[in-house]
Design a protein around this motif. Structure first.
Motif, PDB file in Angstrom:
ATOM      1  N   UNK A  42       8.133  52.401  50.142  1.00 45.74           N
ATOM      2  CA  UNK A  42       6.890  52.083  50.831  1.00 45.74           C
ATOM      3  C   UNK A  42       5.703  52.019  49.904  1.00 45.74           C
ATOM      4  N   UNK A  43       4.578  51.718  50.479  1.00 46.25           N
ATOM      5  CA  UNK A  43       3.326  51.530  49.741  1.00 46.25           C
ATOM      6  C   UNK A  43       2.972  52.727  48.872  1.00 46.25           C
ATOM      7  N   UNK A  44       3.228  53.926  49.340  1.00 47.03           N
ATOM      8  CA  UNK A  44       2.819  55.129  48.610  1.00 47.03           C
ATOM      9  C   UNK A  44       3.957  55.768  47.828  1.00 47.03           C
ATOM     10  N   UNK A  45       5.028  55.031  47.598  1.00 47.85           N
ATOM     11  CA  UNK A  45       6.116  55.509  46.748  1.00 47.85           C
ATOM     12  C   UNK A  45       7.201  56.285  47.448  1.00 47.85           C
ATOM     13  N   UNK A  46       7.159  56.387  48.759  1.00 49.36           N
ATOM     14  CA  UNK A  46       8.208  57.085  49.492  1.00 49.36           C
ATOM     15  C   UNK A  46       9.167  56.065  50.094  1.00 49.36           C
ATOM     16  N   UNK A  47      10.436  56.452  50.164  1.00 53.99           N
ATOM     17  CA  UNK A  47      11.464  55.540  50.678  1.00 53.99           C
ATOM     18  C   UNK A  47      11.576  55.621  52.189  1.00 53.99           C
ATOM     19  N   UNK A  48      11.833  54.477  52.775  1.00 54.05           N
ATOM     20  CA  UNK A  48      12.169  54.430  54.196  1.00 54.05           C
ATOM     21  C   UNK A  48      13.620  54.859  54.352  1.00 54.05           C
ATOM     22  N   UNK A  49      13.869  55.771  55.257  1.00 53.55           N
ATOM     23  CA  UNK A  49      15.219  56.303  55.428  1.00 53.55           C
ATOM     24  C   UNK A  49      16.209  55.268  55.930  1.00 53.55           C
ATOM     25  N   UNK A  50      15.772  54.365  56.769  1.00 52.56           N
ATOM     26  CA  UNK A  50      16.732  53.471  57.412  1.00 52.56           C
ATOM     27  C   UNK A  50      16.481  51.994  57.121  1.00 52.56           C
ATOM     28  N   UNK A  51      15.694  51.693  56.098  1.00 53.62           N
ATOM     29  CA  UNK A  51      15.480  50.301  55.708  1.00 53.62           C
ATOM     30  C   UNK A  51      16.079  50.066  54.326  1.00 53.62           C
ATOM     31  N   UNK A  52      17.031  49.162  54.264  1.00 53.95           N
ATOM     32  CA  UNK A  52      17.704  48.844  53.017  1.00 53.95           C
ATOM     33  C   UNK A  52      17.465  47.381  52.666  1.00 53.95           C
ATOM     34  N   UNK A  53      17.572  47.053  51.398  1.00 54.49           N
ATOM     35  CA  UNK A  53      17.483  45.668  50.948  1.00 54.49           C
ATOM     36  C   UNK A  53      18.728  45.342  50.139  1.00 54.49           C
ATOM     37  N   UNK A  54      19.200  44.106  50.287  1.00 54.58           N
ATOM     38  CA  UNK A  54      20.376  43.631  49.560  1.00 54.58           C
ATOM     39  C   UNK A  54      20.089  42.210  49.105  1.00 54.58           C
ATOM     40  N   UNK A  55      20.614  41.845  47.967  1.00 57.17           N
ATOM     41  CA  UNK A  55      20.515  40.468  47.498  1.00 57.17           C
ATOM     42  C   UNK A  55      19.211  40.169  46.789  1.00 57.17           C
ATOM     43  N   UNK A  56      18.697  38.961  47.022  1.00 54.43           N
ATOM     44  CA  UNK A  56      17.522  38.468  46.288  1.00 54.43           C
ATOM     45  C   UNK A  56      16.298  39.361  46.451  1.00 54.43           C
ATOM     46  N   UNK A 103      14.448  44.869  40.721  1.00 57.59           N
ATOM     47  CA  UNK A 103      15.006  46.179  40.389  1.00 57.59           C
ATOM     48  C   UNK A 103      16.440  46.091  39.891  1.00 57.59           C
ATOM     49  N   UNK A 104      17.198  45.121  40.406  1.00 52.75           N
ATOM     50  CA  UNK A 104      18.635  45.049  40.121  1.00 52.75           C
ATOM     51  C   UNK A 104      19.040  43.826  39.302  1.00 52.75           C
ATOM     52  N   UNK A 105      18.147  42.908  39.048  1.00 55.39           N
ATOM     53  CA  UNK A 105      18.350  41.677  38.283  1.00 55.39           C
ATOM     54  C   UNK A 105      19.418  40.776  38.881  1.00 55.39           C
ATOM     55  N   UNK A 106      20.633  40.832  38.426  1.00 56.83           N
ATOM     56  CA  UNK A 106      21.682  39.910  38.892  1.00 56.83           C
ATOM     57  C   UNK A 106      22.120  40.277  40.297  1.00 56.83           C
ATOM     58  N   UNK A 107      21.694  39.499  41.267  1.00 57.48           N
ATOM     59  CA  UNK A 107      22.015  39.836  42.659  1.00 57.48           C
ATOM     60  C   UNK A 107      22.411  38.623  43.485  1.00 57.48           C
ATOM     61  N   UNK A 108      22.795  37.548  42.830  1.00 57.92           N
ATOM     62  CA  UNK A 108      23.150  36.358  43.587  1.00 57.92           C
ATOM     63  C   UNK A 108      24.650  36.093  43.600  1.00 57.92           C
ATOM     64  N   UNK A 109      25.394  36.737  42.740  1.00 52.27           N
ATOM     65  CA  UNK A 109      26.839  36.541  42.693  1.00 52.27           C
ATOM     66  C   UNK A 109      27.553  37.385  43.741  1.00 52.27           C
ATOM     67  N   UNK A 110      28.736  36.948  44.087  1.00 55.57           N
ATOM     68  CA  UNK A 110      29.539  37.659  45.087  1.00 55.57           C
ATOM     69  C   UNK A 110      29.801  39.104  44.673  1.00 55.57           C
ATOM     70  N   UNK A 111      30.116  39.333  43.411  1.00 56.88           N
ATOM     71  CA  UNK A 111      30.426  40.697  42.965  1.00 56.88           C
ATOM     72  C   UNK A 111      29.218  41.624  43.104  1.00 56.88           C
ATOM     73  N   UNK A 112      28.036  41.132  42.730  1.00 55.91           N
ATOM     74  CA  UNK A 112      26.839  41.958  42.832  1.00 55.91           C
ATOM     75  C   UNK A 112      26.482  42.236  44.290  1.00 55.91           C
ATOM     76  N   UNK A 113      26.598  41.215  45.129  1.00 59.53           N
ATOM     77  CA  UNK A 113      26.315  41.412  46.556  1.00 59.53           C
ATOM     78  C   UNK A 113      27.312  42.387  47.173  1.00 59.53           C
ATOM     79  N   UNK A 114      28.563  42.284  46.783  1.00 57.72           N
ATOM     80  CA  UNK A 114      29.583  43.209  47.284  1.00 57.72           C
ATOM     81  C   UNK A 114      29.246  44.642  46.877  1.00 57.72           C
ATOM     82  N   UNK A 115      28.841  44.820  45.627  1.00 56.63           N
ATOM     83  CA  UNK A 115      28.492  46.164  45.153  1.00 56.63           C
ATOM     84  C   UNK A 115      27.289  46.725  45.908  1.00 56.63           C
ATOM     85  N   UNK A 116      26.293  45.879  46.162  1.00 59.18           N
ATOM     86  CA  UNK A 116      25.132  46.344  46.922  1.00 59.18           C
ATOM     87  C   UNK A 116      25.515  46.689  48.352  1.00 59.18           C
ATOM     88  N   UNK A 117      26.342  45.869  48.968  1.00 58.41           N
ATOM     89  CA  UNK A 117      26.792  46.157  50.337  1.00 58.41           C
ATOM     90  C   UNK A 117      27.572  47.470  50.372  1.00 58.41           C
TER      91      UNK A 117
END
Length: 85
Positions: free
Chosen positions: A19-33, A38-52
């Protein structure tokens, strides 16, 4: 909030949104682009699988009762770019 590089959204190592003040949302996640700055390579199937897999593991921990997930922010969050440094 945007990540340091402004290429996507800031996430912690568990892919929770920071969040805006540096605290994480407990139930909001981001995957992919959205995690590109933060994660750089996130468009390939392997990277998306790892994030999932990371997000699924966090949801599984919640279902087992290991961590609270629902609602609000948590204070023990470190954005992924801070962990890498």
């Amino acid at each position: 909030r945007p990540d340091v590089m402004r290429l996507g959204l800031a996430v912690d190592p568990s892919l929770r949104l920071v969040g805006r003040y540096g605290k994480c949302y407990r139930s909001l996640f981001a995957v992919g682009a959205l995690t590109r700055g933060s994660r750089w390579e996130v468009t390939g199937i392997l990277e998306l699988r790892d994030q999932a897999r990371i997000v699924a593991r966090e949801i599984e921990r919640y279902c087992r009762g290991d961590v609270p997930l629902a609602g609000g922010l948590r204070g023990d969050c470190f954005p992924a770019e801070a962990v890498r440094a």
